[in-house]
Each structure stands twice: as structure tokens, then as C-alpha cells.
Design an enzyme around this catalytic site. Structure first.
Site, PDB file in Angstrom:
ATOM      1  N   HIS A   1      33.296  34.413  42.956  1.00 22.29           N
ATOM      2  CA  HIS A   1      34.389  35.384  42.846  1.00 22.29           C
ATOM      3  C   HIS A   1      34.934  35.698  44.233  1.00 22.29           C
ATOM      4  O   HIS A   1      34.165  35.857  45.191  1.00 22.29           O
ATOM      5  CB  HIS A   1      33.875  36.664  42.172  1.00 22.29           C
ATOM      6  CG  HIS A   1      34.964  37.576  41.713  1.00 22.29           C
ATOM      7  ND1 HIS A   1      35.665  38.395  42.568  1.00 22.29           N
ATOM      8  CD2 HIS A   1      35.487  37.796  40.475  1.00 22.29           C
ATOM      9  CE1 HIS A   1      36.550  39.093  41.891  1.00 22.29           C
ATOM     10  NE2 HIS A   1      36.475  38.739  40.612  1.00 22.29           N
TER      11      HIS A   1
ATOM     12  N   ASN B   1      35.943  42.309  35.673  1.00 21.07           N
ATOM     13  CA  ASN B   1      35.675  43.576  34.982  1.00 21.07           C
ATOM     14  C   ASN B   1      36.031  43.501  33.505  1.00 21.07           C
ATOM     15  O   ASN B   1      35.381  44.125  32.665  1.00 21.07           O
ATOM     16  CB  ASN B   1      36.405  44.737  35.682  1.00 21.07           C
ATOM     17  CG  ASN B   1      37.898  44.749  35.422  1.00 21.07           C
ATOM     18  OD1 ASN B   1      38.372  45.320  34.450  1.00 21.07           O
ATOM     19  ND2 ASN B   1      38.661  44.121  36.292  1.00 21.07           N
TER      20      ASN B   1
ATOM     21  N   GLU C   1      36.057  38.349  45.538  1.00 19.70           N
ATOM     22  CA  GLU C   1      35.546  39.595  46.109  1.00 19.70           C
ATOM     23  C   GLU C   1      34.204  39.371  46.784  1.00 19.70           C
ATOM     24  O   GLU C   1      33.958  39.845  47.905  1.00 19.70           O
ATOM     25  CB  GLU C   1      35.408  40.664  45.019  1.00 19.70           C
ATOM     26  CG  GLU C   1      34.831  41.976  45.539  1.00 19.70           C
ATOM     27  CD  GLU C   1      34.567  42.993  44.442  1.00 19.70           C
ATOM     28  OE1 GLU C   1      33.605  43.774  44.582  1.00 19.70           O
ATOM     29  OE2 GLU C   1      35.323  42.996  43.445  1.00 19.70           O
TER      30      GLU C   1
END
Length: 394
Positions: free
Chosen positions: A221, A316, A223
Site C-alpha cells: 500500500h 479502509n 501509505e
């Protein structure tokens, strides 16, 4: 010991705020029956409510005499013992007729960080002719496409751009990419989510102290890739289902990707505690993520079917779908068109929740599509028209 007039004033202020807020104002439904219970005992309240229901059912010819006893403010013994089974009890069947409930989890859609990133991007395009986004600004294909139509081009490498305006996505970028953008004389608009920024600072501080760092998250990911760049040579990434690394030493720091599930963080903490002497834990799961997971879980417990709306590449949103799937049948969709392949007829209680990168207009379209497919009435013009599972508390 607070004086009565102050208590009354505070209650009135609270009620006024609840009734006048923009998001789901707390107001009686148009067809509601208001009953003043100020001077009624519990038993008297039950009696009044019972009479209202009985009168309503008699007016609509839904009630057979065997379920009505004028001398008792109670359903017949037979109906009480039946548990109001909709298949065997005429009263309950009448009450449930056309009672399809379609509700939205109260924390759904754009979070602060996503809304801020989009606003920064729009403002950048208004004042510059050439604007790039290093990676997709948010994990929502529709919004990314709309931004591209505005002229905000997505690039995947920092090395390929110079003398331009570059927007840093909400997930953040690596420390090395940030420095490279500066070296190439770019104007940087930093739309990194503040919660993600905090993880960079914490990891950087722990790295300077020479502390081994575990990042709980998805190593692929963007992030997490950014977070990893602020660590030291003792920094590793661990997925929630990975085994605990061997030979950790006596000291370790644990930091989570902001969109991880709290239950996964808690489980890893419990696994690590017996193995280390000094354990630094930073709960970096963002508030918006926690709120969305909690509200989606509560709604799923009270639903026959959950529709989770958001990008397939949104971490999310995938976490929301995973949580809901544990509690009831769940479908993860990106747009309302995907509902054409989903059977909704057999479900009475349908819940909707949405990830932090899902725009309100998409949620409204999904709700209206469910209404249309279910043969119900009550099309929503805006998100405030959609019934919430729980009212906002402030």
C-alpha cells in the site's frame, strides 16, 4: 448540584443543536405521533401506545378480534407466547408488512483528509496550468477520473517531473520521493492526510532512538511504503495475519497503518507483549477509520444484507467489507450499476456503509437504486434524506 435553570438551558441548547444541524437533523418524522409522557408512569405509557397501535390496525382492517382484548392493555397470551413470529402471528405480520428498512451507517463517505486533498487539488488547478498528482490522489476511480478530466495528470514516479506543481496524495509519499521533487524545482502541494503525517513523525523519532519498528499494514500500500521510508534498518512491515517475527530483541515499537482494523492491532499487541521487555505502542488508526468501522459493525448486526460502497483498491473500504461479512451477507461495490446483479428482494433490513474516499453523491445513487429495485418509495435528493442507523450525537 447544578441549578435547575442551568440544566434546562443546556438541554434546550443541545436539543436546538440536534434539530438544526446540517447532517441528519433530529426531527420527528412527518407521519409520527407525538405523545407527552411527562406525567405518565411506565404502565400508562404502554397503555397509551398500545391503544394507538390497536386503533391504527383496526382502521386498516389488519387486526383480527382474537388479538384484541379491550379489558387488557396487552396482547393475548397466545400472541405473547408466540414471540410475535411473523409466519404464525397475524398481528406481527401486519406490523411488518412493507417494512423494508434501508439505512445508512452514520459515519459514511468522505473523511476530513480526503475532502481536504480534493479541495487542495481543485484549488491548485485553478491557479496553475500544469498540475500533476504523484499517484492517485485517493483510492476512488471515479474521483481520480474526474480530476484527470480537469487536467490533473497522475504520474507514478517522482523522477519524471520538474518545474511543475505536484500534489502529494492523501496516502503520502516516501521521504526520498519528497526530496527528489524539491531537487527538481517543483512546487509541492502536500495533501497528505494529517493522520498519515503523524505516522511519519513517530517513525522518524523512533528510528532516531535506534528502536526496532514494526509497521502493521499492507506492505504494497502506498501509505505503508511512505511510512517505511522514515524508518531505520530495523524497520519491518507485518501484515495482520503474519506470524510474529523471530529474534525481536528486548525492545520494539509498533505503529499501525491508519486504515487497519483495531481488532487486528489489539491481537498483534497481545502476541508481542510476552516477547519483549520494552514495548512502545502508537495507536495510529485514524478516528475516521474507527468511526466507520464501529458504525458499520453496529449496522451489520441489525441488518440482513450490507452494501459496502467504495473503491476496490481502498484499504479502509475493504476493511469495512471484511468486518460486515463476518456478521451478515455483504457486497462490496464501487457504483450503483453493480446492484443490477444483486438480489435485494429477499432482504428486509438492508444496511449501507461507505469508505472514507466515497463521495456523497455515490452513496445517494446507491440508496436510490436499492429503493428502485426494492419497489419502495422515498427517493433521496441528498445524503441527509437517507435514514441513518443511529442519529449523530453532536
Amino acid at each position: 448540584e447544578v441549578p435547575l435553570d442551568i440544566v434546562l438551558k443546556e438541554l434546550e441548547q443541545r436539543d436546538s443543536a440536534d434539530a438544526s444541524r446540517a447532517m441528519a437533523p433530529l426531527k420527528p418524522a412527518d407521519d409520527s405521533i407525538e405523545i407527552d409522557t411527562s406525567c405518565l408512569s411506565i404502565e400508562e405509557q404502554v397503555s397509551v401506545l398500545y391503544d394507538y397501535v390497536i386503533d391504527l390496525l383496526k382502521e386498516t382492517n389488519c387486526l383480527s378480534e382474537q388479538f384484541y382484548h379491550p379489558e387488557q392493555s396487552c396482547l393475548s397470551e397466545q400472541s405473547c407466547h408466540s414471540g410475535l413470529d411473523p409466519e404464525s402471528n397475524k398481528l406481527d405480520s401486519c406490523l411488518r408488512r412493507n417494512d423494508k428498512r434501508i439505512r445508512l451507517a452514520k459515519h459514511s463517505g468522505y473523511c476530513f483528509g480526503v475532502r481536504r486533498a480534493i479541495q487542495l487539488a481543485i484549488e491548485a488547478k485553478e491557479s496553475n496550468s500544469k498540475v500533476f498528482s504523484l499517484g492517485e490522489l485517493i483510492h476512488n476511480p471515479k474521483i481520480v477520473s474526474e480530476l484527470q478530466e480537469m487536467g490533473i495528470e497522475v504520474i507514478n514516479q517522482a523522477a519524471g517531473v520538474s518545474n511543475s506543481t505536484v500534489i502529494i496524495r492523501s496516502h503520502g509519499i516516501s521521504k526520498q520521493d519528497f526530496e527528489l521533487l524539491l531537487q527538481n524545482n517543483n512546487t509541492i502541494i502536500d495533501a497528505t492526510c494529517p493522520y498519515v503525517k503523524r505516522t511519519h513523525e513517530l517513525i522518524g523519532n523512533m528510528a532516531q532512538e535506534g528502536c526496532p519498528i514494526i509497521i502493521l499494514g499492507d506492505a504494497h500500500h502506498p501509505e505503508v511504503i511512505g511510512m517505511l521510508s522514515y524508518g531505520n534498518n530495523q524497520t519491518i512491515v507485518m501484515a495482520p495475519d503474519d506470524p510474529i517475527p523471530a529474534n525481536l530483541g528486548s525492545k520494539v515499537c509498533l505503529i499501525s497503518q491508519t486504515t487497519q482494523k483495531l481488532e487486528d492491532l489489539q491481537r498483534v499487541i497481545c502476541q508481542l507483549i510476552p516477547q519483549v521487555v520494552e514495548f512502545r505502542i502508537f495507536n495510529t488508526i485514524c478516528l475516521a477509520t474507527s468511526q466507520r468501522q464501529d458504525s458499520a459493525t453496529e449496522l451489520a448486526k441489525d441488518s440482513d444484507l450490507m452494501i459496502v460502497v467504495g473503491g476496490y483498491n481502498s484499504s479502509n473500504t475493504r476493511a469495512l467489507a471484511s468486518l460486515c461479512h463476518q456478521l451478515c451477507p455483504t457486497h462490496h461495490i464501487e457504483s450503483e450499476e453493480e446492484l443490477d446483479k444483486i438480489n435485494l428482494v429477499d432482504y428486509k433490513r438492508i444496511g449501507i456503509c461507505a469508505g472514507a474516499s466515497t463521495p456523497q453523491e455515490t452513496i445517494v445513487k446507491v440508496f436510490n437504486k436499492i429503493i428502485e429495485k426494492s419497489g419502495e418509495s422515498g427517493i433521496a435528493k441528498c445524503i441527509e434524506d437517507i435514514p441513518l442507523f443511529k442519529e449523530e450525537s453532536c
